[in-house]
Design a protein around this motif. Structure first.
Motif, PDB file in Angstrom:
ATOM      1  N   HIS A  22       0.841  -1.209   0.000  1.00  0.00           N
ATOM      2  CA  HIS A  22       0.000   0.000   0.000  1.00  0.00           C
ATOM      3  C   HIS A  22       0.876   1.259   0.000  1.00  0.00           C
ATOM      4  O   HIS A  22       0.641   2.201   0.754  1.00  0.00           O
ATOM      5  N   GLN A  52      -1.511   6.006  -2.564  1.00  0.00           N
ATOM      6  CA  GLN A  52      -2.946   6.265  -2.369  1.00  0.00           C
ATOM      7  C   GLN A  52      -3.499   6.926  -3.628  1.00  0.00           C
ATOM      8  O   GLN A  52      -4.090   6.276  -4.472  1.00  0.00           O
ATOM      9  N   ARG A  81      14.678   5.950   3.826  1.00  0.00           N
ATOM     10  CA  ARG A  81      14.036   7.225   4.198  1.00  0.00           C
ATOM     11  C   ARG A  81      14.812   8.406   3.621  1.00  0.00           C
ATOM     12  O   ARG A  81      14.218   9.359   3.122  1.00  0.00           O
ATOM     13  N   ARG A  97       1.867  13.431  -0.288  1.00  0.00           N
ATOM     14  CA  ARG A  97       0.957  14.061   0.660  1.00  0.00           C
ATOM     15  C   ARG A  97      -0.068  13.065   1.202  1.00  0.00           C
ATOM     16  O   ARG A  97      -0.846  13.417   2.070  1.00  0.00           O
ATOM     17  N   CYS A  98      -0.062  11.844   0.670  1.00  0.00           N
ATOM     18  CA  CYS A  98      -1.111  10.892   1.056  1.00  0.00           C
ATOM     19  C   CYS A  98      -0.664   9.826   2.047  1.00  0.00           C
ATOM     20  O   CYS A  98      -1.394   9.501   2.970  1.00  0.00           O
ATOM     21  N   THR A  99       0.485   9.231   1.814  1.00  0.00           N
ATOM     22  CA  THR A  99       0.761   7.945   2.480  1.00  0.00           C
ATOM     23  C   THR A  99       1.385   8.059   3.856  1.00  0.00           C
ATOM     24  O   THR A  99       1.352   7.101   4.627  1.00  0.00           O
ATOM     25  N   GLY A 100       2.037   9.173   4.157  1.00  0.00           N
ATOM     26  CA  GLY A 100       2.788   9.235   5.412  1.00  0.00           C
ATOM     27  C   GLY A 100       4.134   8.527   5.324  1.00  0.00           C
ATOM     28  O   GLY A 100       4.832   8.402   6.326  1.00  0.00           O
ATOM     29  N   TYR A 101       4.477   8.022   4.146  1.00  0.00           N
ATOM     30  CA  TYR A 101       5.799   7.473   3.790  1.00  0.00           C
ATOM     31  C   TYR A 101       6.100   6.084   4.338  1.00  0.00           C
ATOM     32  O   TYR A 101       6.895   5.358   3.761  1.00  0.00           O
ATOM     33  N   GLN A 102       5.511   5.702   5.473  1.00  0.00           N
ATOM     34  CA  GLN A 102       5.921   4.453   6.113  1.00  0.00           C
ATOM     35  C   GLN A 102       5.751   3.260   5.174  1.00  0.00           C
ATOM     36  O   GLN A 102       6.623   2.402   5.076  1.00  0.00           O
ATOM     37  N   THR A 103       4.633   3.219   4.467  1.00  0.00           N
ATOM     38  CA  THR A 103       4.392   2.068   3.593  1.00  0.00           C
ATOM     39  C   THR A 103       5.308   2.115   2.367  1.00  0.00           C
ATOM     40  O   THR A 103       5.629   1.072   1.802  1.00  0.00           O
ATOM     41  N   GLY A 148      -3.377   3.301   6.061  1.00  0.00           N
ATOM     42  CA  GLY A 148      -2.910   4.327   5.124  1.00  0.00           C
ATOM     43  C   GLY A 148      -3.559   5.669   5.412  1.00  0.00           C
ATOM     44  O   GLY A 148      -2.898   6.718   5.403  1.00  0.00           O
ATOM     45  N   GLN A 149      -4.854   5.644   5.686  1.00  0.00           N
ATOM     46  CA  GLN A 149      -5.549   6.891   6.000  1.00  0.00           C
ATOM     47  C   GLN A 149      -4.995   7.518   7.273  1.00  0.00           C
ATOM     48  O   GLN A 149      -4.785   8.725   7.348  1.00  0.00           O
ATOM     49  N   HIS A 199      -1.996   7.023   8.711  1.00  0.00           N
ATOM     50  CA  HIS A 199      -0.618   7.492   8.492  1.00  0.00           C
ATOM     51  C   HIS A 199      -0.592   8.836   7.777  1.00  0.00           C
ATOM     52  O   HIS A 199       0.110   9.757   8.172  1.00  0.00           O
ATOM     53  N   GLY A 200      -1.336   8.902   6.682  1.00  0.00           N
ATOM     54  CA  GLY A 200      -1.293  10.120   5.866  1.00  0.00           C
ATOM     55  C   GLY A 200      -1.801  11.322   6.637  1.00  0.00           C
ATOM     56  O   GLY A 200      -1.230  12.421   6.569  1.00  0.00           O
ATOM     57  N   VAL A 235       0.798  12.576   9.194  1.00  0.00           N
ATOM     58  CA  VAL A 235       1.906  13.362   8.647  1.00  0.00           C
ATOM     59  C   VAL A 235       1.442  14.776   8.304  1.00  0.00           C
ATOM     60  O   VAL A 235       2.182  15.749   8.495  1.00  0.00           O
ATOM     61  N   GLN A 236       0.211  14.902   7.852  1.00  0.00           N
ATOM     62  CA  GLN A 236      -0.288  16.262   7.627  1.00  0.00           C
ATOM     63  C   GLN A 236      -0.422  17.024   8.948  1.00  0.00           C
ATOM     64  O   GLN A 236      -0.129  18.219   9.016  1.00  0.00           O
ATOM     65  N   SER A 266       8.192   6.077  12.007  1.00  0.00           N
ATOM     66  CA  SER A 266       7.203   5.038  11.734  1.00  0.00           C
ATOM     67  C   SER A 266       6.202   5.068  12.877  1.00  0.00           C
ATOM     68  O   SER A 266       6.549   5.372  14.010  1.00  0.00           O
ATOM     69  N   PHE A 267       4.961   4.777  12.556  1.00  0.00           N
ATOM     70  CA  PHE A 267       3.902   4.927  13.549  1.00  0.00           C
ATOM     71  C   PHE A 267       3.550   3.590  14.192  1.00  0.00           C
ATOM     72  O   PHE A 267       3.607   2.552  13.543  1.00  0.00           O
TER      73      PHE A 267
END
Ligand code: FES
Ligand code: FES
Lengths: 161, 789
Positions: free
Chosen positions: A98, A101, A129, A138-144, B675-676, B678-679, B682-683, B720-721
Motif C-alpha cells: 500500500h 494512495q 528514508r 501528501r497521502c501515504t505518510g511514507y511508512q508504507t 494508510g488513511q 498514516h497520511g 503526517v499532515q 514510523s507509527f
C-alpha cells in the motif's frame, strides 16, 4: 529564438524524436510531445520529485531540465518500468504494501527508488528514508513506501542469488 | 467474506504503471487551448484600468476576457452551500468569492483580474504578461487576531465591519459559574496556524462546449462532481442536465478540492467564447496562493478544574478567519464542525464558545482534512496540558480522570451533540501499554537530569464524521442534502457494475466498495467494477469529504446490493419453484436451504433480462439504486501519544515516536485504514512543526508561494507509527462503520504541541504557536528566561 528544433533521444529503450522549443521542459516534452503522461508535474520548481525520471541511469527532475538538454541521452520513465505481463519488483512491492494512495507521486517515487536499489541493493531503513526524502507524498505518510522499497530490495537480492 | 480483509487495491496497477488519467492527461479529438490568468499582486487595491489590446494581438491568442466581459455576459457568482444565520437571526454578511474581479476592487493577492486563452500554454502566459493593469493600492489586513480592531481596514466597507457573523453555543451561565467556583483556572491564548492541503496534483480544469448538441463538459480535480453542476447553475447559469462533470483520477483532495474555484468556471466560459476546449493546470505557486487555506483561528480559552483535576467548565472566544471572501463550505466549519466537537473525549459538564468569523485580505479559508476539529482539539488539549502541568498532576492521569466512561454512552455533550458509541478508557489503557508510558516518564526524568529535553504529548478526541443525516445537517446550515447514492447494475451475464456518488482520490473505493458489494452479492470481487466521478453515468452524489463516504455511499452500495439480492431471489425462486425465503446466495449460486439444488446467479441474471417466464409482478431487469440517508453522523474516536526531543543547541524538534489508538467502528480494509491514519498524521505533523501560509503583515504579500517556502514533511521528518485499535460499532448504519479519513490530522497538532510544551515546561515555557520552528522555540525559551529573572 523560440523556433522549435527536433530532439532525438532514447526513451525506455526506443528511439524517439519530437519538436521542442528551446524553453520546453523535459517533463513537458515527455508528456506532450511523446505522450508519456506517467511523468507528473507537482511543482515545476524542483522540490516535489513527482517528475523524476532516469537520465543516463541517474535520477533527474525533468521539470528542471530542458528537453534540448536531453538530446542524445537515454531516458527511463515509469512507462518503461514494468513489462506487459509483469511488473518491476518495486511496483509489486508498492502494490503489496500500500505504498500509494492517490498515485500522483508514485511514478516519481518509483523512479527514485529504482535509482536507489540499482546503486545500493541492500539499503537500511534509514537509507531508504533518506533516499525518498527527495520526493514529496501528501497521502501515504511514507511508512508504507519505506516498507515497500525494503521488501523490493529483499526480493531483488533473493532473485540475484 | 471480503469485509475486514487487507486485500491489495484494485485501482493500483494503473498508477504503478503510469497509466492514471488525471485532468492534465486528458486528450480530446479537438486541439485543446490553454488559459492563463492575470492575478492581483496586491492584497487590497482598486483596479483603475485594464488594457488588453496588446495581449489580444499576440500570436496564438484566441480571447482576452475581463470582469467587464463576465458582467456583460450576465454571468454570476459561486453560491455557498452552507449559508448561515448570525445568532441574532439575521443573515451573515456574506460576500462570495467572485470568479473574476467584477467590482473594480481586488481584496487578496492572487484574485483574478483577466484571462487569456491561447493555442498553447506559453502563448497564453506571454500574452497574460502583456496585459496592463493599473492598481491604486488600499490599506490591507491579513491578520486574524486584530481583524475587528477599530483602525483595521475594512475588506468589504459596505458591511461597515470585518465581522461575517457571531455565533455562540453551549451553556453560558453554567460555564461562568463553573469557572468562578473552580479550584484552579488555566488560561491560554491558542492561535491555530493557517495551512493548506497542498495535494501533490495541482488543481486543473478542462472545459468543453458542444455547440451542436448544446452540451457542456467539465473535467475537474474535484471531490464532489455532482455538486459542481449545482455551482454552475449560479456561475454560468447552465442547467444541471446540460452539464456533464467528470472528475477522473484526482491526485489528492483533502477537502481542498471540494469547491467551485474561479478557474473552473472561467475555463468553461473560455471554451464557450472560443468554441474550443480550454484547459488550465495550476502551477504550484498559483495553487499555494489560490487553493483554499485552512484553520487560522485565534482563540482565548479558560478551563476550570476542581482540586482533583476534574474539568468543571471551559470557555472559548475565537476569531475565525474567512479570508477575503466566503468560500462555499466555509461556514460549515464554524457552524457545524468546530463548536460541536469541543468536548473531545472528556466528560465536561459546562462548555461555552463564542466564534466571530472575520474577513481579512487573505486567501479564502475552507475545509481541509479535519475542518474545525483539529482546531477544537488543539484548543481544548492545550488547556488540559497546561492545567495538568500547573496543578502538578501527571498529564495522562488527569486526562484519564476526565474521560467519558463507557456506561455514559450514548453520551450527550454540553454542546448538545450525542456520541453514539465509544470507549475512551479502553483506548487510553491501550495507548499507555503500547507506548510503555511509565517507562517513558522515567526516561524523561533521566534525560532531563542530563540536560536533554524530552517531552511526551497526548491528545484524546472524538470526530464527527459521516455527514448527514440530511435533516441534522440542514439544521446545522447545509443547503445540500448530506446523503449518498449507489446503483448496483447486474448485467445479463451476472457480472456487476456499481455506480457510486462518492469520489476516490486516494481512498481506494474501487477496492473497499467492491468488498462491501461482493459480500452482499455473494460473488467474486473480480466480478465487480466501480464507476465514480461522472455525472452522466452516476445518478447523483454528494461526494467524498468529511470522512463520510463509507457511512453514506458505502452504505448505499450495501443497501442497493441487498435490494438486488431480494429481487434476484424472487426470480430464482420462480425458476426453482420454491419460496424466496428458502434460498441462500453464496459463491455465485442460489441454493435451496437444506438441499443440494443450485442455480447460478448468472443464470438468474440472464433470465431477469431475457426470460418471459417470470412472476407476473416482477419487473424485467436487475438493477437497484439506493439514496442512503444515514440515521446519524458517526463519531470515531482516538487517542494519540508522542515523544519529542528538543535539541538544546539548535531548538530543533525530533519527533521520535508516535502512537495512535483508533476506534473507527467496523473496518472494511485494515490496510486502507492504516494508510488513511498514516497520511493524516503526517499532515498533522506538518501543521505542528513546519507548515504555514504566511503573509507579510505590512504589505499583505503572500510569502509561502513555493515548496521552498511552504514546507511539508519529507520521509526523514517523520517516524514510523505504532497503531492499535479498539472497535465499538456505529449505531447509525448497518455495517457499524465510522469512517477514518481525518483522525490523524485532527489529533496530531495538539499531541505534538503538548509534547514540546512538556519538554520545555521546566524552563518556564507555557505556549508556542504553530508551526513550532526552532526559531520560535528558541524565542519562547529566551522569553521565559527573561520573565523568570
Ligand atoms: S515537478 Fe519537478 S520537482 Fe516537482
Ligand atoms: S500517493 Fe498521493 S501524493 Fe503520494
Amino acid at each position: 529564438m523560440t523556433t522549435p528544433r527536433t530532439v532525438e533521444l532514447v526513451v525506455n529503450g526506443e528511439h524517439r524524436a519530437g519538436d521542442a522549443e528551446p524553453r520546453m521542459l523535459l517533463s513537458d516534452f515527455l508528456r506532450e510531445q511523446l505522450g508519456l503522461t506517467g511523468t507528473h508535474v507537482g511543482c515545476e520548481h524542483g522540490v516535489c520529485g513527482a517528475c523524476t525520471v532516469l537520465v543516463n541511469g541517474e535520477a533527474a527532475r525533468s521539470c528542471l531540465m530542458l528537453a534540448v538538454q536531453a538530446a542524445g541521452t537515454e531516458v527511463r520513465t515509469i512507462e518503461g518500468l514494468g513489462g506487459v505481463d509483469d511488473m518491476h519488483p518495486l511496483q509489486e512491492a508498492f502494490w503489496e504494501k500500500h505504498g500509494l494512495q492517490c498515485g500522483f507521486c508514485t511514478p516519481g517515487m518509483l523512479m527514485t527508488a529504482v535509482e536507489l536499489l540499482e546503486s545500493t541493493p541492500n539499503p537500511s531503513l534509514d537509507d531508504i528514508r533518506e533516499a525518498i526524502s527527495s520526493n514529496l507524498c501528501r497521502c501515504t505518510g511514507y511508512q508504507t513506501i519505506v516498507e515497500a522499497v525494503q521488501a523490493a530490495a529483499e526480493r531483488m537480492q533473493g532473485e540475484a542469488q | 467474506m471480503y469485509v475486514g480483509q487487507a486485500i491489495r487495491r484494485r485501482e493500483d496497477e494503473r498508477f504503478l504503471r503510469g497509466r492514471g488519467r488525471f485532468v492534465e492527461d486528458i486528450t480530446l479529438d479537438q486541439p485543446i487551448a490553454h488559459a492563463a490568468f492575470v492575478r492581483s499582486p496586491h492584497a487590497h487595491a482598486a483596479v483603475t484600468h485594464v488594457d488588453t489590446a496588446q495581449a489580444a494581438a499576440m500570436p496564438g491568442v484566441l480571447a482576452v476576457l475581463t470582469g467587464a466581459d463576465w458582467t456583460a455576459a450576465g454571468h454570476g457568482e459561486a453560491e455557498g452551500v452552507w449559508p448561515v444565520k448570525d445568532m441574532s437571526g439575521a443573515d451573515s454578511r456574506t460576500a462570495y468569492r467572485p470568479l473574476i474581479c467584477v467590482d473594480g476592487v481586488v481584496r487578496c493577492v492572487g484574485e483574478i483580474v483577466a484571462m487569456v486563452v491561447a493555442e498553447d500554454r506559453h502563448q497564453a502566459l506571454d500574452a497574460a504578461e502583456a496585459i496592463e493593469v493599473a492598481y491604486e493600492e488600499k490599506p490591507a489586513n491579513t491578520i486574524t487576531a486584530g481583524a475587528l480592531d477599530p483602525d483595521i481596514p475594512l475588506v468589504h466597507p459596505a458591511f461597515g465591519t470585518n465581522e461575517v457573523m457571531v455565533t455562540e453555543h453551549g451553556l453560558k451561565e453554567e460555564t461562568e459559574a463553573a469557572l468562578a467556583n473552580a479550584h484552579h483556572v488555566t488560561e491560554v491564548v491558542v492561535p491555530t496556524n493557517r495551512v493548506t492541503a497542498a495535494s501533490m496534483e495541482p488543481r486543473a480544469y478542462l472545459g468543453h462546449y458542444d455547440r451542436v448538441n448544446d452540451r457542456y463538459t467539465v473535467w475537474t480535480t474535484n471531490q464532489a462532481p455532482h455538486i459542481v453542476r449545482r455551482y454552475f447553475t449560479k456561475s454560468l447559469h447552465i442547467p444541471e442536465h446540460k452539464l456533464r462533470v467528470i472528475a477522473p483520477d484526482v491526485g489528492g483532495g483533502f477537502g481542498m478540492k471540494l469547491y467551485h474555484y474561479p478557474e473552473e468556471g472561467l475555463v468553461l466560459w473560455g471554451a464557450i467564447v472560443c468554441d474550443r476546449p480550454v484547459r488550465w493546470v495550476g502551477t504550484r505557486s498559483e495553487c499555494l496562493l489560490g487553493d483554499t487555506h485552512a484553520r487560522d483561528h485565534h482563540t482565548v480559552g479558560r478551563m476550570g478544574f476542581d482540586e482533583n483535576g476534574k474539568i468543571l467548565g471551559v470557555k472559548f472566544e475565537t476569531l475565525a478567519a474567512f479570508g477575503a471572501y466566503e468560500s462555499q463550505w466555509q461556514a460549515s466549519i464554524t457552524n457545524a464542525y468546530h463548536f460541536t466537537m469541543l468536548s473531545l473525549a472528556y466528560d465536561i459538564p459546562a462548555i461555552h464558545t463564542q466564534v466571530r468569523a472575520v474577513y481579512t485580505n487573505a486567501t479564502p479559508v475552507d475545509a481541509y482534512r479535519g475542518a474545525g476539529r483539529p482546531e477544537a482539539v488543539y484548543q481544548v488539549e492545550r488547556m488540559i496540558e497546561n492545567g495538568a502541568q500547573e496543578m502538578g498532576i501527571d498529564p495522562l492521569e488527569l486526562r484519564a480522570r476526565n474521560l467519558i466512561p463507557p456506561e455514559k454512552f450514548p453520551y450527550q455533550t454540553a454542546l448538545g451533540i450525542t456520541y453514539d458509541s465509544g470507549d475512551p478508557p479502553v483506548l487510553m489503557g491501550k495507548i499507555k501499554a503500547l507506548a510503555d508510558y511509565d517507562a517513558l516518564r522515567a526516561e524523561q526524568a533521566r534525560l532531563r537530569a542530563e540536560g536533554q529535553w524530552m517531552g511526551i504529548g497526548i491528545s484524546a478526541f472524538f470526530d464527527m464524521a459521516g455527514a448527514g443525516p440530511v435533516k441534522m445537517m440542514n439544521d446545522l446550515g447545509a443547503k445540500v442534502g448530506c446523503y449518498d447514492v449507489a446503483s448496483v447494475r447486474v448485467h445479463p451475464d451476472g457480472r456487476i457494475t456499481v455506480f457510486a456518488g462518492s469520489h476516490s482520490h486516494g481512498q481506494g473505493h474501487e477496492t473497499t466498495w467492491s468488498q462491501i458489494a461482493a459480500d452482499r452479492l455473494g460473488c467474486d470481487i473480480d466480478h465487480i467494477d466501480l464507476v465514480e466521478g461522472d455525472t452522466d453515468r452516476v445518478p447523483m452524489g454528494i461526494g467524498t469529504w468529511g470522512s463520510r463516504s463509507l457511512s453514506t455511499a458505502g452504505m448505499a452500495v450495501y443497501t442497493a446490493a441487498d435490494r438486488v439480492v431480494a429481487k434476484a431471489k424472487r426470480m430464482a425462486a420462480h425458476m426453482m419453484e420454491c419460496a424466496p425465503e428458502d434460498l441462500d446466495l453464496a459463491d455465485g449460486e442460489f441454493t435451496v436451504k437444506g438441499t443440494d439444488r443450485k442455480l447460478s446467479f448468472a443464470a438468474v441474471a440472464n433470465a431477469s433480462y431475457h426470460s418471459g417466464d417470470r412472476p407476473s409482478d416482477l419487473e424485467i431487469g436487475l438493477e437497484e439504486t439506493s439514496f442512503f440517508d444515514p440515521a446519524d453522523c458517526t463519531y470515531p474516536s482516538a487517542i494519540h501519544l508522542c515523544v519529542v526531543l528538543v535539541d538544546p543547541e539548535t531548538c530543533a524538534v525530533t519527533l521520535r515516536n508516535y502512537w495512535a489508538v483508533d476506534d473507527v467502528g467496523t473496518v472494511i480494509n485494515p490496510m486502507v485504514l492504516h494508510g488513511q491514519v498514516h497520511g493524516g498524521l503526517v499532515q498533522g505533523i506538518g501543521q505542528a512543526l513546519m507548515e504555514e501560509c504566511a503573509y507579510d503583515a505590512e504589505s499583505g504579500q503572500y510569502l509561502s508561494g513555493t515548496f521552498m517556502d511552504y514546507a511539508i514533511p519529507h520521509a526523514e521528518d517523520v517516524p514510523s507509527f505504532g497503531l492499535d485499535a479498539h472497535f465499538t460499532r456505529a449505531l447509525g448504519n448497518p455495517l457499524g462503520a465510522k469512517g477514518a479519513g481525518e483522525s490523524g490530522t485532527i489529533g496530531a497538532p495538539a499531541c505534538i504541541c503538548n509534547g514540546v510544551i512538556d519538554a520545555l515546561w521546566h524552563l518556564g515555557v507555557r505556549q508556542i504557536t504553530q508551526p513550532m520552528t526552532p526559531k520560535k522555540i528558541w524565542r519562547a525559551i529566551e522569553d521565559a528566561k527573561r520573565t523568570q529573572h
